[in-house]
Design a protein around this motif. Structure first.
Motif, PDB file in Angstrom:
ATOM      1  N   PRO A  88     -47.833 -33.182  43.418  1.00 32.18           N
ATOM      2  CA  PRO A  88     -46.514 -32.983  42.454  1.00 32.18           C
ATOM      3  C   PRO A  88     -46.535 -32.069  41.313  1.00 32.18           C
ATOM      4  N   PHE A  89     -47.610 -31.949  40.629  1.00 36.21           N
ATOM      5  CA  PHE A  89     -47.634 -31.061  39.552  1.00 36.21           C
ATOM      6  C   PHE A  89     -48.012 -29.717  39.967  1.00 36.21           C
ATOM      7  N   LEU A  90     -48.553 -29.268  40.988  1.00 33.68           N
ATOM      8  CA  LEU A  90     -48.725 -28.294  41.436  1.00 33.68           C
ATOM      9  C   LEU A  90     -47.337 -27.553  41.792  1.00 33.68           C
ATOM     10  N   PHE A  91     -46.721 -28.437  42.658  1.00 32.00           N
ATOM     11  CA  PHE A  91     -45.150 -28.002  43.072  1.00 32.00           C
ATOM     12  C   PHE A  91     -44.399 -27.815  41.760  1.00 32.00           C
ATOM     13  N   LEU A  92     -44.341 -28.470  40.732  1.00 33.63           N
ATOM     14  CA  LEU A  92     -43.595 -28.235  39.517  1.00 33.63           C
ATOM     15  C   LEU A  92     -44.049 -26.875  38.776  1.00 33.63           C
ATOM     16  N   ILE A  93     -45.372 -26.702  38.873  1.00 36.61           N
ATOM     17  CA  ILE A  93     -45.940 -25.398  38.121  1.00 36.61           C
ATOM     18  C   ILE A  93     -45.304 -24.238  39.113  1.00 36.61           C
ATOM     19  N   ALA A  94     -45.453 -24.371  40.241  1.00 32.67           N
ATOM     20  CA  ALA A  94     -44.624 -23.468  41.262  1.00 32.67           C
ATOM     21  C   ALA A  94     -43.418 -23.055  40.947  1.00 32.67           C
ATOM     22  N   ILE A  95     -42.440 -24.137  40.572  1.00 32.08           N
ATOM     23  CA  ILE A  95     -41.248 -23.924  40.311  1.00 32.08           C
ATOM     24  C   ILE A  95     -41.088 -23.221  38.830  1.00 32.08           C
ATOM     25  N   GLY A  96     -41.993 -23.510  37.884  1.00 34.42           N
ATOM     26  CA  GLY A  96     -41.728 -22.783  36.760  1.00 34.42           C
ATOM     27  C   GLY A  96     -42.202 -21.339  36.723  1.00 34.42           C
ATOM     28  N   ALA A  97     -43.292 -21.239  37.720  1.00 35.29           N
ATOM     29  CA  ALA A  97     -43.768 -19.789  37.902  1.00 35.29           C
ATOM     30  C   ALA A  97     -42.612 -18.967  38.512  1.00 35.29           C
ATOM     31  N   GLY A  98     -41.418 -19.541  39.006  1.00 36.12           N
ATOM     32  CA  GLY A  98     -40.370 -18.724  39.512  1.00 36.12           C
ATOM     33  C   GLY A  98     -39.623 -18.088  38.635  1.00 36.12           C
ATOM     34  N   LEU A  99     -39.777 -18.666  37.303  1.00 37.20           N
ATOM     35  CA  LEU A  99     -39.092 -17.934  36.093  1.00 37.20           C
ATOM     36  C   LEU A  99     -39.774 -16.483  35.912  1.00 37.20           C
ATOM     37  N   LEU A 100     -40.979 -16.340  36.140  1.00 34.44           N
ATOM     38  CA  LEU A 100     -41.634 -14.902  36.045  1.00 34.44           C
ATOM     39  C   LEU A 100     -41.378 -14.183  37.593  1.00 34.44           C
ATOM     40  N   SER A 101     -41.653 -14.844  38.723  1.00 38.98           N
ATOM     41  CA  SER A 101     -41.406 -14.301  39.775  1.00 38.98           C
ATOM     42  C   SER A 101     -41.576 -15.063  41.056  1.00 38.98           C
ATOM     43  N   TYR A 121     -42.424 -14.655  43.924  1.00 47.43           N
ATOM     44  CA  TYR A 121     -43.588 -14.299  44.645  1.00 47.43           C
ATOM     45  C   TYR A 121     -44.732 -15.207  44.040  1.00 47.43           C
ATOM     46  N   ILE A 122     -45.248 -15.234  42.966  1.00 50.15           N
ATOM     47  CA  ILE A 122     -45.895 -16.362  42.417  1.00 50.15           C
ATOM     48  C   ILE A 122     -45.807 -17.676  43.139  1.00 50.15           C
ATOM     49  N   SER A 123     -44.549 -18.098  42.752  1.00 52.64           N
ATOM     50  CA  SER A 123     -44.371 -19.477  43.419  1.00 52.64           C
ATOM     51  C   SER A 123     -44.643 -19.767  44.862  1.00 52.64           C
ATOM     52  N   ILE A 124     -44.377 -18.629  45.411  1.00 49.73           N
ATOM     53  CA  ILE A 124     -44.864 -18.673  47.037  1.00 49.73           C
ATOM     54  C   ILE A 124     -46.138 -18.702  47.336  1.00 49.73           C
ATOM     55  N   VAL A 125     -46.995 -17.981  46.408  1.00 55.13           N
ATOM     56  CA  VAL A 125     -48.271 -17.991  46.729  1.00 55.13           C
ATOM     57  C   VAL A 125     -48.762 -19.503  46.552  1.00 55.13           C
TER      58      VAL A 125
END
Lengths: 220, 220, 220, 220
Positions: free
Chosen positions: D171-184, D186-190
Motif C-alpha cells: 500500500p505504501f509503494l502505491f501511495l508513493i506512486a500516486i504522489g510521484a504523479g505530481l511530478l510526472s 511516467y514515474i508513477s507508471i514505473v
C-alpha cells in the motif's frame, strides 16, 4: 507394455465440465449486455416513459428471459448426462466443444431475431443454431449411451433408449419451427418456447440394482 | 527443520486449472460480442437481407468459429498435459499466466484480421499471438516433461519425446504462416486453419506399467 | 428393480454451484463495463477534470459498488445455504436457475437507474428485480428446509425457522422501497442499501450434536 | 447442545475460491474489450498502417499486458495464502468480497489512465484502486495469520512474520506512486510496474515438521 489411460485419470471429466459451466454461465449472462439501456428525457411523464420502455426494452427483456432459460435447460440436460458418465473419450470432448460453439452463438442469434422480428432470415438463424446444438447433443448422447458405452454400467439399457426416443425429437422440432417461419415468425417463436419445456421433463435414467450387486460381488 | 511443500498441498493445481478454464471460457465466448448485430430496413427482400448478411456477418461468423476452435484446441492440449502433472512449481505458474495472456488477446487479433482481411499487419498480429502462445506452451511442456520433471513418473520418456517432437513444430508453422502473408493473406489463413487440426491428433503419453508396479512395491 | 438416484451421485450439487458461481462472478464484474470511460480534453485543469469526473463517473462508480455488494451478499447467503444441503432435487435446480435469471438482470437495472435517477419506472425496475430474486431465494429456502427436507438432518428445526423468519422480510422490504419511490427515489435507495446489510447478519443454522450422535449410532 | 460448524464443513472454502477465480479471470479478460479494433482505409500503405497502429493500439496493448499481469500477480498471492488456510470465517469472506470489488475496478482504471495518460486524476484513480486492493489484502493476511489464526498450525510464526513484513510495503509503494504523479505520470507508471514484480518473489511460508509430528501423535 504401454497403455493409454488418459480418460481414466482422476479429474479427467472435471475440467471439461468446468469449461462447459463457464461457457454456459457467460453465454446466458452476456445476453444482458444486448439490452439497450434507456435514457429518458427530463420532461417525460411516467406514461410516456412506460410506453417508451415497452417499445424499446420489453422485447429485449423477453428475448433475454427466453434465451436464458433455453441455454440453462440445455445445461440441466448436459448436467444430467454428465452425472452418469463413467469416463470421456476424445470424440466426446470434441463433440462437447462443437456443442459449446453453438451455445455461445445464442446471444448473437437472440439479438439478431429481436432486432428483426419479422425477418425470416433472422428467425432461421435462431432456429438453426438451436437445431445444430441439439443435433450435436443427441449425437453426443448416442455416442456415450450406445456406441462407445461410456455410461456407468448400472444405467439400464431400457431407460437409455427411453431418453433417446425423446431427445431425438429436438432437432426435428427446431426444423419444423424454421419451416413455420415461412408462414409467420410468431408460430416459430411459440415452437421455440415449447420445445425446451418438453426437455424439462425427460424420463430419468434408471439404475439396475441387480447389476449393481453383481458388480459389487465382482469387486469383492 | 523447515521445508516448502506448497506445491504438494492438495488443491495446489486445482485453482490454476480453474483460472485457466475461466480465461479459456471467457476468451472463446467474448468472440461473439465482436459480431455486429444486423438491423435490416423494413422493405428489404429476403434476397437482399441474405446478401447483406453474407457481406457483413458471414466473415465475422467464420472468424468466430475459426478462433473458437483454435482457442479450444489449445485448451484440449492444456488439459491433456495437466492430467499427467504430479505438481506445479512457480515457473510453471508464471509460464501459464503468460500463456493465458496470449490466449486472451485472440478475440482482439481475430476482430483486427476480420476488419482488415487484406492487411499484412493485421495478419501478422494474428499469427504472432498464436506463435507466442504456442511458444510459451512448448516451453511449459519442456519444463514440465524434461527440465523440472514434474510429470507423473510413470509417463514414459519415449512418449514425452514423441509428443515434444510434434508440438515443437507449432511456433514454426505460425511463423511460416506470417511469412506467407507477404504473398497472400489467404495462404496464411489456410495454414492457421490446418495447424490446430494437426494438434488435434497429438501422440498420446504412455504409462509404463512396470514403473507403476515398481512404485507400488516401493509404497508397500 | 429400478430407482432414481441422480441427485445422490457424487458431484450432483457441485456443478449447480459452479454454474451459480460463474453467473455471480460475471454479473458483478460486468457492472464495470457500464461505467463510461472519461476522455478529458487537452487543456482542462485538474479542478475541471475532477468536476467532470464527479458529474459523469461518480454516480456510476457508486452504482457499481452498490450493486456489486448487493449481488455478493446474495452469494454469501446462497453459499451458506448450500453448505447444509444434503442433496438437490429437480425443483431446487429450476428455482436456482430462475434465481440466477434475476441476478443476471441486476447489471441492466443498475445502469437503468443510474441513467434515470429521478424516474419512478427505473427505480421500480431496480426494486422489482431485487424483490423477485429474494422471493425465489425465500421459496428455495422454504422448499429445502421444510417441504422437501433436503438439508442435513443435523440442522435443528428451531434454527431453520429462525433464519426463515428473517429472510421472509426481504421481498417485503424491497416492495416498501418501490412504494417509497412514489415520494422520492432517494428514500428507495436508502432502503435498497440497508436491506442487504440486514442480510449480512442472518442467524446461523445450528447443528444438533445429539441428532448427530443418534445418526452415528444408527449407521453403526 | 448447538454449535456453529459452518466454516468447518467440507467445501466451505471451495466456493469462495471459485468465485474469486471467476472474478480474477473475468477482470483480466475483460481488459481486451477496452482495446479499440482498428479499421484501416483501403489505400493505406503498410508503413501508414503501422504508424496508425502504434499511435492508437500500442498504448492500449501495453496497458492490457500491464494490468493483466498486475491482476494475476494478485491472484498468485491470493492462491498462495489460500493453500495454507485451515478454514474461513465471516470476516475473511467479507474482506475477500471487498478485495474482489477493487480487482474488478482495474479494467475501468486501466482504460481511464490509457485515455488520459497525462492526467493526474486518472493516474491517482489507477493507483488508489491498487492501493486499496493491496490494503484489503494485507488486512486479510493479518486477520488470517495473526488475529483469528486460521492458517494451518504447522505454518511457522517466523515465516508468517517474514511474509507480512514484505506485503505491508505494498500500500505504501502505491501511495508513493500516486504522489510521484505530481511530478510526472511516467514515474508513477514505473512504480506501478515494479511493485507487482516485488510481489512475485515473496518469501515462502515454512512448515514446521516438529509441530506436524506433534499433531500426528496427538491425533493417534
Amino acid at each position: 507394455m504401454a497403455h493409454h489411460p488418459h480418460a481414466f485419470l482422476p479429474g479427467a471429466s472435471k475440467r471439461l465440465e468446468a469449461l462447459s459451466d463457464g461457457v454456459f454461465a457467460i453465454a446466458c449472462t452476456l445476453l444482458v449486455l444486448e439490452i439497450e439501456i434507456p435514457e429518458f428525457e427530463k420532461d417525460t411523464s411516467l406514461t410516456q416513459q412506460w410506453m417508451e420502455f415497452c417499445h424499446a426494452q420489453l422485447p429485449s427483456l423477453l428475448a433475454f428471459i427466453f434465451s436464458f432459460l433455453n441455454i440453462l435447460i440445455f445445461w440441466v440436460n448436459h448436467d444430467a448426462i454428465n452425472k452418469v458418465i463413467a469416463r470421456y473419450d476424445t470424440k466426446t470432448t470434441y463433440l462437447n466443444i462443437i456443442f459449446l460453439l453453438f451455445i455461445s452463438l445464442i446471444p448473437f442469434t437472440t439479438a439478431f431475431l429481436r432486432n428483426n422480428i419479422d425477418s425470416f432470415l433472422a428467425n432461421a438463424c435462431y432456429g438453426l443454431v438451436l437445431c445444430l446444438a441439439s443435433t450435436v447433443a443427441v449425437w453426443m448422447y448416442h455416442h456415450l449411451a450406445f456406441k462407445a458405452k461410456l455410461f456407468l454400467p448400472e444405467v439400464t439399457m431400457a431407460s437409455r433408449k427411453r431418453v433417446y426416443k425423446q431427445v431425438i425429437s429436438g432437432p426435428f422440432l427446431f426444423l419444423i419451427a424454421i419451416g413455420a417461419g415461412l408462414l409467420s415468425n410468431y408460430i416459430s417463436i411459440v415452437i421455440y418456447a415449447l420445445t425446451p419445456i418438453s426437455f424439462m421433463f425427460l424420463p430419468q435414467l434408471d439404475f439396475d440394482s441387480k447389476e449393481e450387486e453383481i458388480k459389487k460381488e465382482h469387486n469383492e
